[in-house]
Structures are given as C-alpha cells and as structure tokens.
Design a protein around this motif. Structure first.
Motif, short mmCIF file in Angstrom:
data_model
loop_
_atom_site.label_atom_id
_atom_site.label_comp_id
_atom_site.label_asym_id
_atom_site.label_seq_id
_atom_site.Cartn_x
_atom_site.Cartn_y
_atom_site.Cartn_z
N PRO A 250 0.50 -0.76 0.16
CA PRO A 250 0.12 0.21 0.09
C PRO A 250 0.71 1.44 -0.10
O PRO A 250 0.52 1.91 -0.48
N VAL A 251 1.95 1.08 0.65
CA VAL A 251 2.52 2.92 1.09
C VAL A 251 3.12 2.73 -0.61
O VAL A 251 3.35 3.99 -1.16
N GLY A 252 4.21 1.78 -1.15
CA GLY A 252 4.76 2.15 -2.28
C GLY A 252 4.39 2.34 -3.45
O GLY A 252 4.54 3.30 -4.07
N ARG A 253 2.92 1.33 -3.34
CA ARG A 253 1.66 2.14 -4.36
C ARG A 253 1.19 3.33 -4.21
O ARG A 253 1.54 3.69 -5.45
N GLN A 254 1.18 3.72 -3.93
CA GLN A 254 0.55 5.07 -2.82
C GLN A 254 1.66 6.53 -3.29
O GLN A 254 1.25 7.18 -3.96
N ASP A 255 2.50 5.98 -3.06
CA ASP A 255 4.15 6.75 -3.35
C ASP A 255 4.38 7.13 -4.69
O ASP A 255 4.73 7.61 -5.10
N LEU A 256 4.18 5.70 -5.08
CA LEU A 256 5.18 5.87 -6.72
C LEU A 256 3.31 6.34 -7.27
O LEU A 256 4.01 7.27 -8.23
N THR A 257 2.14 6.42 -6.83
CA THR A 257 1.31 6.70 -7.95
C THR A 257 1.14 8.60 -7.71
O THR A 257 1.09 8.94 -9.12
N TRP A 258 1.72 8.82 -6.84
CA TRP A 258 1.36 10.15 -5.90
C TRP A 258 2.66 11.02 -6.74
O TRP A 258 2.65 11.47 -8.26
N ALA A 259 3.82 10.34 -7.40
CA ALA A 259 5.59 10.66 -7.46
C ALA A 259 5.19 11.41 -9.56
O ALA A 259 5.87 11.40 -10.18
N LEU A 260 4.79 9.60 -9.80
CA LEU A 260 4.43 9.54 -11.52
C LEU A 260 3.53 10.66 -12.15
O LEU A 260 2.94 10.67 -13.12
N GLU A 261 1.86 10.81 -10.81
CA GLU A 261 0.98 11.47 -11.78
C GLU A 261 1.63 12.90 -12.33
O GLU A 261 0.31 13.05 -13.93
#
Length: 690
Positions: A250-261
C-alpha cells in the motif's frame, strides 16, 4: 518451489585473439554477463575471494592462463561443494574437421592445435572434480555446439558419471555466431526475466527466451548423473512474484502513484523487479529528454529508487542467513528502528514488504540518509543472530543499496547500546510494610543477568530518607560498574503498588535528577516473594508475556480500561480471575484509590500503565503509547527527560514525548521474572552466593 541452493562460483572468460579480427564490444558485453551472474537477485554467484579473478578478458589472456583458471576454479568449487558457473565468449574454431570447439586465446594460432583451448575437455575435467555440485556453462563462439564434453566417457571417470551439466551454446557445431548476439540477448533475459516461468530459470527456459528475443539458434545440453545433487538453474527469474505476493504494498503503490502523476504516467503493472528496473530506465530517458520539470523528475526517480531498495531488502529478509525470522521479530525490529507500525492481518512476505516500504519511504531520515532505517533494521536482526556486517549476504545487500556506511553505523550504534545495557542496578524497597517506606534498601548489580554484587543500605522510613540513601546506592553501583569496565545506564526500582503510585524515583535529586543520566524502570516488588495466595503470579506472567509477544493485532498489545470498568470492581475482578485480559492493561483515567486497583491489576498482567495527572487521558497520549510501544519502557525515560528540559532543543518526536510523559508504568519482562525466580529460590533460602 525453491531448489537446493549450494554456493555458486563463477568464472567468465572472454579473450581477444590478435590472430583474428577483434570482436567489437566483447569486453563490455562479457562484463555485463559477469555482473548479471554475480547479482544476488539474478545469477546468485558468490564474489571471488581477494586475489582470485573471476573475469578474464582482453588481448592478454593466454591459453595457459585460461586452462589454469578453469582447473583452479573447479578445484575451489569442489572444496566448497559448490556449483561452478562458466562462460566462454570470443572466437571459436574447429581443427581438422573434428566436431570439437577450440577457444582462441590471445596467443592462439588458427593453424596450431597446441595453442588453442579445448573447451569440451576443460568442461569434462571440471565435471569430474571431486565435491563439485554441478557445472553450468555458457558458450558464445562460432561452432559453440562443439563444446559438449564426452558424457559417456565421464562414466569411467573419478566420479563414475555422478555429476550434472547444464550447457547453453549460441550455435551448433557447424554454424557461425555473429555480433555476440547470443550473449547480449542472454544478459537481457537474465535481467528482465521470463514471463510465465517459475522462480528459477532452467537452461531450456533461457534458450527459448533468448532465441525468441535475439533470433538466435541456441542449443542446450543437459546431463544428469547425480540423483542427489542440486537441480541446476541458470538464474533467478526476475518476473517471478516473490512468494506469491504483489511487488508493491500500500505505501509503495501510493507513493509511486503520487510521484508519477505529474508526469502523466500510471503505475506500471510491476509484478517483478524487472518492471521497476524498466521504469527507472524510462525515467532516466525522460530526464535527458528535458520535457518535464527537474523537481517532478527527481521525485519520481527518488521514489522508484526507494522501491528498488525496499525490494532488495525484502529479498534479503525472505532469504535471511540467520535464525528463521518470525512475524514478531519483524514487527519488533521495524517498530524499534523506525517507528513503523506493521499492518495487522498480513504475514510472511507481505508483512516484510509493507514494513520495509514504510521504513524506506516514510520513516524519518537519520542524518539525511534514506537507507539508514533499513540498515538499522538489518543490523538489529543480524545482531540477534550473531551476524556481523561482513556476512556475505549483508555486505552484498549494503553494496546494492548504497548503504555500506549506514550498515556499519547501525552495527556501531547497536554495539554501544548493548554495552550500555550490559549492567543493571536493581534497588528493591520490598522490606516496606503495607504502604509505608522501608527501613532498608537492598541493591544488586547485574552483568548480563549474572549477579556481580549485592549490598544492603539502612535508611530512614520516609521518602526523603529513601532518596537520600539512594544516592549512596548509586555511588556504590557506579564504582562497581567502573571496576567491571562498564557504565551503569539502567536502574530498576522495585516498590509496592502504593509507593509506585505516589513516588517518582527518577526525579530523585542526586545533584542531577536520577533520570537525567539513567533510564529508570519501575517494578512491582511483590513479585520478588509472592504471598502464598498469589504463588502463581510469576508463572502466569510468563504466559501473558508470551501472548503479548505473539499478538499480531493492530497497534500495541494492550487493553484500555475506562471508567465503566473501574467503577464495577466486582465485575473487573471476575474478568481478571477468568483470564479475560490476555494483554497489557492501561487506565484511560486516574481512578479513586488507584493504589488498591493497581495492586489488583499487577497480579494479573505483566504491564500496567496509568495517567500521572487527574482527569481523562488525552487521545494524543494514548496514540503515543501505540507509536512507541516497542521502545517501552525505555522511551518513558526519554519522555520524562524532555519534559524536564522545557525549551531545550529536541528531536522531531518532541511533541509525542510530551504526550508520552503523561503516563506512568509498572513494567515486567522476562529479565525481571528471571531475577524474581532467582530471588525466591535462593535469596529467601539464605543463599546469597555471588
């Protein structure tokens, strides 16, 4: 299914032959193959010891040097009962029409048989070496198919054919190879993995993948003459989702989504390391393209690199070289080093992944280093198992994540902490009658649980009398600690429930407050020699401590008692007697006649917390207990010191400390139970042997 994993030794040979046209890019391609086979996540080969070269390339690699290197590598692998991984890349030829491959060394001549390297003969010698667990060979030359050794002849050899071979050859014996295409494709397959294949790639898996990718005609020969040996594999499959879990938590997916947006990119369906590696390469290309802001690109790269570090750490922990890891060990270590609260309801690889992601991406950084929390986690687990930073798996992980200094620092900090925790001073007020102050203090100095010294100190039966004599006790203990070559940090005060309620021993005036230089832990003195009707309390406490350690629920393993419970003493007593409360207990308010309630609770639970002040305990204070549970009771001392220093510079956790300082505790652990057992079985019988 994970196959047996003996050590894997490596030797890559890629000579240029001046008698033939130079092979463009040979050194770089061979070096890439060497690096992939050494990568713990790919080829899994061990780094060669100092002074032994596992990579021979260029125009100065002679026939004699190659033959000696192969024989030496086989002998070393045999002594270690290892698998030998060999690679031959370069010019190859056949002589006199014989279907045998000869590798061209730097001093080889196309018309002189005595100057060339007989690859099939070298492979046969390696296979027939005592102790060797198998040979994996990669050959990328013209006429590579001629590298196949005489398998039938091995049956008459030293090992009577009890050996295993996996041989990958770029072309057949009558064919030419071009442009190192096979090795280039092989490196890519090793790095990217094979979709749909298992956790480990066989020679056939790799052959099919390279042929499909590079349009080559690679051949495979597999010989299995040892039913008890290790099943050969070429590499770990980068596209295999470890232990069946999703790559990102959950943490990894959330942070990566935020960074790639901001880049207009979606999170790729990465189920393997190769997906993250490809994303990292794509981001590098976008940086060079200059189409996006530096800030957005930096953020995306930083998160991706963090996830790669987290993946490497997860892989290390799932193949941990020490004692088997448990969910409790992971939870305790993660919380202690970075304040991570591992999620409830997950276990195995998912638990490891989620804790590691939090530590790498969310935990406060130490001195600006993003890998320091991971290093502290690895070091904490390693010290428990007697592993040092030079353990091969740990040093390889540190190199891959760029955390060499961080790992060394973490081990150094733990060594200092262990030295500080070596000595414990126990001061008992158990000679007190009822809720009165005692006329004698009894003190023991313990060195890693062993009894170093004991002394009795008469005192006036008042708080001031006890505190005045406590100074003498500390002076005595400090002097004995210096004689033992150590420093006293931890002081344990054992007192009755009424005294625990109204006394703060850490505030004793020694010139400095006692708690400024020492961590003070409060114990319940009745456990030293339980009255007859409570004979069972210490055995029961051990069961409760085990239950607390095994608790995998969300948050701290404790139950909060409110006014509804404390205002019904008979119902509360019934629940305690029925074993209703299996965890620690904490009071959300300070009830009337706390001393009587505390004495009852302490008989049934190893740990009790209560508010220092009147009224309901704020939610923030309860939250601080959840946050610091795995650092308690020691963190109470840090919290109290913070409140005394008011206005002094504090860490980012200063606000949490102020909330935590609202609480008092009586704490029990196995160390205190061991001491109580010793006291009851020896001291009360008159045996005071040191």
């Amino acid at each position: 299914m994970t196959p047996p994993s003996p050590p894997r030794h490596l030797l890559v040979i890629a000579p240029q032959c001046p008698d033939l046209p130079p092979l463009s890019g040979l050194e770089d391609v061979a070096e890439s193959l060497h690096a992939a086979l050494l990568d713990r996540r790919v080829g899994g080969c061990a780094h060669a010891p100092h002074g032994i070269d596992s990579f021979l390339t260029g125009a100065s690699v002679t026939q004699e040097q190659i033959e000696k290197a192969v024989r030496t590598a086989a002998e070393r692998a045999g002594r270690a009962e290892a698998v030998l991984v060999l690679a031959f890349v370069g010019h190859g030829t056949t002589l006199g029409g014989a279907p045998r491959l000869f590798l061209m060394a730097s001093d080889s001549r196309t018309d002189t048989r005595t100057t060339v390297v007989n690859v099939s003969d070298l492979l046969a010698q390696a296979l027939d070496t005592q102790g060797i667990q198998g040979v994996i060979a990669v050959v990328d030359t013209c006429h590579a198919g001629g590298a196949t050794p005489d398998i039938a002849a091995l049956d008459a050899g030293v090992r009577k054919g009890a050996t295993r071979l996996s041989l990958l050859m770029s072309v057949g014996v009558e064919e030419d190879a071009y442009g190192l295409a096979f090795t280039r494709g092989l490196v890519r397959v090793l790095r990217d993995g094979v979709s749909g294949a298992g956790e480990y790639l066989s020679a056939e898996d790799v052959r099919q993948a390279v042929n499909a990718m590079a349009n080559t005609g690679a051949r495979v020969v597999v010989a299995d003459g040892n039913p008890f040996g290790a099943h050969p594999w070429i590499a770990r499959n980068a596209q295999y989702a470890l232990r069946g879990r999703a790559l990102l938590g959950p943490v990894g997916r959330q942070d990566l989504t935020w960074a790639l947006e901001p880049l207009g990119m979606d999170v790729p369906p990465a189920s393997c390391a190769a997906g993250l590696e490809r994303l990292r390469r794509n981001l590098d290309a976008l940086v060079n393209d200059g189409a996006y802001s530096i800030a957005d690109m930096t953020c995306a790269v930083r998160v991706t690199e963090g996830l790669l570090d987290a993946l490497r750490t997860t892989e290390l922990l799932l193949a941990w070289p020490g004692a088997p890891l448990t969910s409790d060990r992971i939870r305790r270590a993660a919380a202690a080093v970075g304040g991570a609260t591992c999620p409830a309801g997950v276990g195995g690889g998912e638990l490891v992944r989620d804790c590691v992601e939090f530590l790498r991406l969310r935990a406060p950084r130490a001195l600006g280093s993003s890998t320091a929390p991971l290093a502290r986690l690895v070091a904490a687990l390693a010290v428990e198992d007697g592993l040092g930073p030079d353990a091969p798996q740990l040093s390889a992980w540190a190199g891959e994540t760029g955390a060499v200094l961080e790992l060394n620092d973490a081990f150094a900090a733990l060594a200092e902490r262990i030295a500080e925790d070596r000595l414990r001073l126990v001061v008992s007020l158990h000679a007190a009658v009822a809720d009165e102050w005692p006329e004698t203090l009894m003190a023991w100095l313990l060195d890693q649980g062993e009894h170093v010294a004991h002394e009795e100190f008469p005192c006036s039966p008042t708080q001031s009398g006890v505190e005045q004599q406590l100074k003498t006790v500390l002076r005595w203990a400090t002097r004995r600690a210096k004689q033992a070559g150590s420093k006293l940090k931890r002081v344990e005060i054992a007192a009755s429930a009424p005294l625990l309620v109204r006394w703060r021993p850490e505030e004793t005036d020694l010139g400095l407050r006692l708690g400024v230089m020492h961590d003070v832990v409060l114990r319940w003195s009745d456990r030293l020699s339980p009255p007859a009707h409570l004979y069972w309390i210490n055995d029961y406490a051990r069961e409760r401590l085990a239950a607390i350690a095994a608790d995998n629920g969300s948050g701290a393993p404790l139950d909060w008692l409110g006014k509804q419970e404390t205002r019904q003493p008979e119902e509360l007593a019934r629940r305690l007697q029925n074993g209703f409360y299996e965890r620690a207990l904490a009071l959300s308010h300070r009830p009337h006649r706390l001393d009587e309630l505390l004495e009852r609770l302490l008989a049934y639970t190893p740990i009790v917390l209560w508010p220092e002040g009147e009224g309901e305990l704020p939610d923030a204070a309860r939250d601080s207990v959840e946050r610091y549970w795995h650092r308690l009771p020691g963190e109470f001392s840090a919290a109290y010191r913070h409140t005394w220093r008011q206005g002094a510079q504090a860490r980012d956790t200063a606000e949490d400390w102020a909330d935590l300082a609202r609480l008092r505790s009586a704490w029990l652990d196995t160390e205190w139970l061991d001491f109580c057992d010793w006291f009851e079985t020896r001291w009360t019988d008159g045996d005071d042997t040191q």
